[in-house]
Scaffold this active site. Structure first.
Site, PDB file in Angstrom:
ATOM      1  N   ASP A  74      -7.714  -7.481   0.430  1.00 15.03           N
ATOM      2  CA  ASP A  74      -6.793  -7.715   1.540  1.00 15.03           C
ATOM      3  C   ASP A  74      -7.535  -7.385   2.813  1.00 15.03           C
ATOM      4  OD1 ASP A  74      -6.527  -4.638   1.104  1.00 15.03           O
ATOM      5  OD2 ASP A  74      -5.578  -5.018   3.044  1.00 15.03           O
ATOM      6  N   ASP A 129       0.860  -1.177   0.000  1.00 17.60           N
ATOM      7  CA  ASP A 129       0.000   0.000   0.000  1.00 17.60           C
ATOM      8  C   ASP A 129       0.904   1.236   0.000  1.00 17.60           C
ATOM      9  OD1 ASP A 129       0.978   0.181   2.544  1.00 17.60           O
ATOM     10  OD2 ASP A 129      -0.922  -0.130   3.544  1.00 17.60           O
TER      11      ASP A 129
END
Lengths: 376, 376
Positions: free
Chosen positions: A274, A93
């Site tokens: 996720d 991320d």
């Protein structure tokens, strides 16, 4: 294997998509669930267990890794794959989400975010350019633009400001990634994804979606959901976003979710997910099984000789008794967290595999109804 | 395999003994180190990893298991081997040592010990008869008599009282074990060991040793050491005890120790050992290697790309960098404790295997000098 990033859509069935992301590190079968390896380790699980459980890709957190051990150090040590001994794809991320939720004294401007580390209080700056540079230093196969993710509920003006800032940061992330590709810091086959924001406001979501699509990222993520809104608001927002996203690129629904959330989101065209839920729950004595959630702390399991989930192919769910798992959880033994985290990550992978099979065979809608009934 | 307990002394070299304990659950090669599985799990390690590391036997703690999950429950669930998925031999202690060190409000009389659980404060009674019964319910292959182990330093009268009481309890344990064998609660091939006490007082040790030997247990343990005395006092006591123990029965030195302690104790005729050091150290970032102790918390390892121990055959010590282990320890990640516990247990097994090889080949004294130099 290829040195290009690719996405092949193999089947579509009742809104659900079955496909394949190609990367130099290997194939990611979609819909895909990415176990979360926050600090370069999926908590309490060995890399080999992840692979055997069927995970094609893991996620790592830029925020945690920039603070410790530091991206330059990871690069010197050969990159994140070598560091954590995971040779398949990694998605990182951008750090934005955790800066908002974990860092102290953060100050956001159009330039970027200044914040204090939750570990030692040191001051750090994260800009769109630095976020991409960090992800390149880590060697992530799929990288995310820096965005501003705000908690819901939030006022319209706050959401709009976050949308505009995220779009500007998206463009800067894209340019930074291209420059790093030119100088060889980003490697062929690595990809950058854009992120749609806009809370649960339909107009802002549409505006954000169209602008992100126009920037032509390798893939598109839907951010700012699973942050406090209801499931129905989440799914409605997902629907209106997904229908504006190009079919030929992967769609990543960030931070989702429960098994039923995953089924509902796959039904609405999401390809990647996720969530810390399987591992965090595992560390707290909660297991996901084909017969629903099991709380191993419950005294009813103290004398239960049966396995956690007779339908699972995971040794943790198949070979140990519920009585033993109950004992380990009550005694706060490492092995309890290890076995339940493993079983949960394996369950999530089995769930995704079942969805891929159902889509490929054109029976997803029926499968989903049956699965939701069993998991409820 | 056999349904009898046996001990074969294969070689003796410079005081050190190489042999084999035979049990219905398999062979234990001696000198043997038994990893400690306190609450029916060797902390942070999978049973398969223990086996692959070369462990022939593990130790479990009667005190912990009698409190939770309870021996009757373990028996209903098929015994400790099935419960914890370990099909090789298990040795259980008698509970006495931990009652002394962990329980609250304990009261010792000649009859036994009354104490409060450190978990929930419930009152329990442990007598020699109950200690053996519990170990039979667990299904332990090697069981220990109840003894009274006192902390050192202690006055002569206190040590003498503990010796006398331990001898009386040894005789009662022996009778209880025989009765349980007659009624089938103890199983053929299971064995009971006696325990020598006496602190570091030579006269009391001799008296205790001779009386324990006269009771003709299947094996003899040396207890009450490694509880606060110096290494030289421990070794002197071990020497005078070992020379009075029969050569044809295994000798178990309880609670020892560091790698160098093990070498010194093997040199003085000890065959079996247990200690929490490898696993406890692993959970605290300390590793044992052929080049000595390594503290992974130390900043010097932050950029070290080398493996923990290039001489180890354990994946944990061979395949991950010191930099990664340092990171995991600093970040307090489960995987740090998992990898270091695994590496340490494997190192201890490799150390024992090296000692067995050296004794078998008649080069133990030379090997021990060299090993102590390297490990120091």
């Amino acid at each position: 294997m290829t040195d290009r990033f690719s996405f092949r859509l193999l089947e579509t069935d009742a809104g659900a998509r079955f496909g394949e992301i190609g990367t130099p590190r290997g194939i990611v079968r979609t819909p895909a669930f990415m176990p979360v390896g926050t600090a370069a380790t999926v908590k309490a699980i060995y890399p080999d267990q992840l692979k055997a459980a069927g995970a094609d890709i893991v996620l790592a957190n830029t925020y945690h890794l920039m603070l410790r051990p530091g991206p330059e150090r990871v690069a010197r040590l050969g990159g994140l794959h070598a560091f954590m001994r995971w040779d398949k794809p990694i998605l990182t991320d951008s750090g934005g989400f955790q800066v908002m939720s974990l860092a102290k004294l953060r100050r956001i401007t159009d330039e970027g975010v200044t914040f204090q580390s939750h570990i030692d209080g040191a001051t750090h700056v994260l800009t769109p350019e630095r976020a991409v540079e960090i992800q390149c230093l880590l060697g992530a196969d799929i990288q995310m633009q820096l965005d501003e993710c705000i908690e819901l509920p939030a006022g319209h003006d706050d959401v709009e400001r976050a949308v505009e800032r995220s779009l500007a940061w998206g463009m800067r992330s894209r340019r930074a990634f291209e420059r790093l590709m030119e100088v060889g810091t980003a490697k062929p086959g690595q990809a950058l994804f854009g992120i749609v924001q806009g809370g649960t406001d339909a107009d802002l979501r549409r505006r954000s979606t169209d602008a992100v699509v126009a920037m032509d990222f390798a893939g598109n993520a839907i951010g700012g959901l699973a942050v406090g809104e209801t499931q129905s608001a989440m799914l409605a927002t997902l629907e209106l976003t997904a229908e504006r996203l190009p079919a030929e690129k992967p769609r990543y629904l960030m931070g989702v979710g429960t098994p039923v959330d995953l089924i509902e989101s796959v039904a609405r065209g999401s390809d990647m997910f996720d969530c810390v839920l399987p591992t965090r729950s595992g560390r707290h004595g909660q297991a996901f099984t084909w017969a629903g959630k099991v709380n191993l702390r419950n005294a009813r399991y103290a004398d239960d000789p049966g396995p956690l989930d007779p339908e699972s192919s995971c040794p943790a769910a198949r070979d140990y008794s519920r009585a033993y798992l109950h004992h380990l959880v009550k005694a706060e033994e490492y092995l309890g967290a290890m076995l339940l985290s493993w079983a949960n990550v394996a369950f999530y992978q089995q769930l995704m595999a079942a969805m891929r099979g159902a889509i490929a065979e054109g029976r997803f809608a029926r499968w989903a109804e049956e699965a939701k009934r069993r998991l409820a």
